[in-house]
Design a protein around this motif. Structure first.
Motif, PDB file in Angstrom:
ATOM      1  N   ASP A 171       0.817  -1.215   0.000  1.00  0.00           N
ATOM      2  CA  ASP A 171       0.000   0.000   0.000  1.00  0.00           C
ATOM      3  C   ASP A 171       0.851   1.265   0.000  1.00  0.00           C
ATOM      4  N   GLY A 172       2.175   1.105  -0.095  1.00  0.00           N
ATOM      5  CA  GLY A 172       3.073   2.251  -0.135  1.00  0.00           C
ATOM      6  C   GLY A 172       3.402   2.831   1.229  1.00  0.00           C
ATOM      7  N   GLU A 173       2.870   2.230   2.282  1.00  0.00           N
ATOM      8  CA  GLU A 173       3.129   2.700   3.651  1.00  0.00           C
ATOM      9  C   GLU A 173       3.629   1.547   4.497  1.00  0.00           C
ATOM     10  N   LEU A 174       4.364   1.889   5.522  1.00  0.00           N
ATOM     11  CA  LEU A 174       4.875   0.889   6.448  1.00  0.00           C
ATOM     12  C   LEU A 174       4.142   1.060   7.772  1.00  0.00           C
ATOM     13  N   THR A 175       3.189   0.160   8.047  1.00  0.00           N
ATOM     14  CA  THR A 175       2.348   0.262   9.236  1.00  0.00           C
ATOM     15  C   THR A 175       2.163  -1.120   9.871  1.00  0.00           C
ATOM     16  N   ALA A 176       1.403  -1.146  10.943  1.00  0.00           N
ATOM     17  CA  ALA A 176       1.081  -2.415  11.599  1.00  0.00           C
ATOM     18  C   ALA A 176       0.292  -3.339  10.667  1.00  0.00           C
ATOM     19  N   ASP A 177      -0.326  -2.796   9.627  1.00  0.00           N
ATOM     20  CA  ASP A 177      -1.023  -3.639   8.653  1.00  0.00           C
ATOM     21  C   ASP A 177      -0.042  -4.563   7.931  1.00  0.00           C
ATOM     22  N   ASP A 178       1.201  -4.132   7.778  1.00  0.00           N
ATOM     23  CA  ASP A 178       2.219  -4.982   7.168  1.00  0.00           C
ATOM     24  C   ASP A 178       2.566  -6.143   8.099  1.00  0.00           C
ATOM     25  N   VAL A 179       2.502  -5.914   9.391  1.00  0.00           N
ATOM     26  CA  VAL A 179       2.719  -6.992  10.353  1.00  0.00           C
ATOM     27  C   VAL A 179       1.595  -8.019  10.225  1.00  0.00           C
ATOM     28  N   LEU A 180       0.358  -7.539  10.103  1.00  0.00           N
ATOM     29  CA  LEU A 180      -0.772  -8.452   9.905  1.00  0.00           C
ATOM     30  C   LEU A 180      -0.612  -9.234   8.604  1.00  0.00           C
ATOM     31  N   ALA A 181      -0.100  -8.584   7.568  1.00  0.00           N
ATOM     32  CA  ALA A 181       0.146  -9.265   6.298  1.00  0.00           C
ATOM     33  C   ALA A 181       1.223 -10.337   6.475  1.00  0.00           C
ATOM     34  N   TRP A 182       2.269 -10.062   7.271  1.00  0.00           N
ATOM     35  CA  TRP A 182       3.315 -11.045   7.548  1.00  0.00           C
ATOM     36  C   TRP A 182       2.714 -12.252   8.265  1.00  0.00           C
ATOM     37  N   LEU A 183       1.890 -11.985   9.270  1.00  0.00           N
ATOM     38  CA  LEU A 183       1.266 -13.072  10.021  1.00  0.00           C
ATOM     39  C   LEU A 183       0.398 -13.930   9.107  1.00  0.00           C
ATOM     40  N   ASP A 184      -0.363 -13.279   8.250  1.00  0.00           N
ATOM     41  CA  ASP A 184      -1.226 -13.998   7.316  1.00  0.00           C
ATOM     42  C   ASP A 184      -0.396 -14.837   6.340  1.00  0.00           C
ATOM     43  N   ALA A 185       0.665 -14.258   5.800  1.00  0.00           N
ATOM     44  CA  ALA A 185       1.499 -14.953   4.820  1.00  0.00           C
ATOM     45  C   ALA A 185       2.231 -16.144   5.422  1.00  0.00           C
ATOM     46  N   THR A 186       2.530 -16.075   6.709  1.00  0.00           N
ATOM     47  CA  THR A 186       3.293 -17.143   7.357  1.00  0.00           C
ATOM     48  C   THR A 186       2.416 -18.097   8.164  1.00  0.00           C
ATOM     49  N   GLY A 187       1.114 -17.823   8.210  1.00  0.00           N
ATOM     50  CA  GLY A 187       0.200 -18.702   8.942  1.00  0.00           C
ATOM     51  C   GLY A 187       0.303 -18.587  10.448  1.00  0.00           C
ATOM     52  N   GLN A 188       0.763 -17.441  10.928  1.00  0.00           N
ATOM     53  CA  GLN A 188       0.880 -17.216  12.368  1.00  0.00           C
ATOM     54  C   GLN A 188      -0.316 -16.416  12.873  1.00  0.00           C
ATOM     55  N   TYR A 189      -0.421 -16.301  14.185  1.00  0.00           N
ATOM     56  CA  TYR A 189      -1.547 -15.613  14.817  1.00  0.00           C
ATOM     57  C   TYR A 189      -1.094 -14.344  15.527  1.00  0.00           C
ATOM     58  N   GLN A 190      -1.938 -13.321  15.479  1.00  0.00           N
ATOM     59  CA  GLN A 190      -1.710 -12.098  16.255  1.00  0.00           C
ATOM     60  C   GLN A 190      -1.727 -12.493  17.725  1.00  0.00           C
TER      61      GLN A 190
END
Length: 153
Positions: A42-61
């Motif tokens: 999305d062109g920004e570096l935010t906590a949403d990127d952390v959620l995307a990392w968790l989703d991509a790796t199958g981990q949980y918040q």
């Protein structure tokens, strides 16, 4: 953009691990190079990127130790760093704002039990007050049975 064969492998070791999410969290906290860490593009570096990392790796918040379960061990890690300025995920900074604070605890508690194979079994266990009520009823019944048997005898 950085060419990675594994989404979220920021240290290049072929694994998506605590080191990688810590690098991402530190980058979010310091607003570093969005091209490298912008996982949701999305062109920004935010906590949403952390959620995307968790989703991509199958981990949980809330899974601080990344063992696949949000459990008591994660709570212990977070509580040990509570109130500290620790801008890394593996210390409990789940929103990557640079502090291990109440918002991080809320995030962990909202997801507590995710990934656990016992989650469904635990849901069937009665609350402690239900146990206390049940034990009280059993004690009352035993008292009445004992009292009636004494009256007959």
């Amino acid at each position: 953009l950085v060419d990675r064969t594994l989404a979220g492998d920021f240290d290049g070791d072929g694994l998506a691990s605590g080191d990688d999410i810590d690098l991402l969290c530190a980058a979010v906290n310091s607003s570093l190079d969005p091209d490298t860490y912008d996982l949701n593009a999305d062109g920004e570096l935010t906590a949403d990127d952390v959620l995307a990392w968790l989703d991509a790796t199958g981990q949980y918040q809330g899974d601080v130790n990344l063992d696949g379960e949000v459990e008591f061990g994660d709570f212990l890690v977070l509580s040990a760093a509570f109130g500290l300025q620790e801008p890394v995920w593996t210390a409990g900074d789940l929103n990557c704002d640079g502090d291990v604070a109440f918002a991080d605890f809320l995030s962990l508690s909202a997801n507590f039990g995710l990934g656990s194979t016992e989650t469904n079994a635990l849901a069937a266990v009665p609350e402690p007050t239900a146990w206390a009520t049940a034990l009280s009823l059993v004690a009352l019944l035993l008292f009445r049975v004992d009292r009636k048997s004494r009256q007959r005898g």
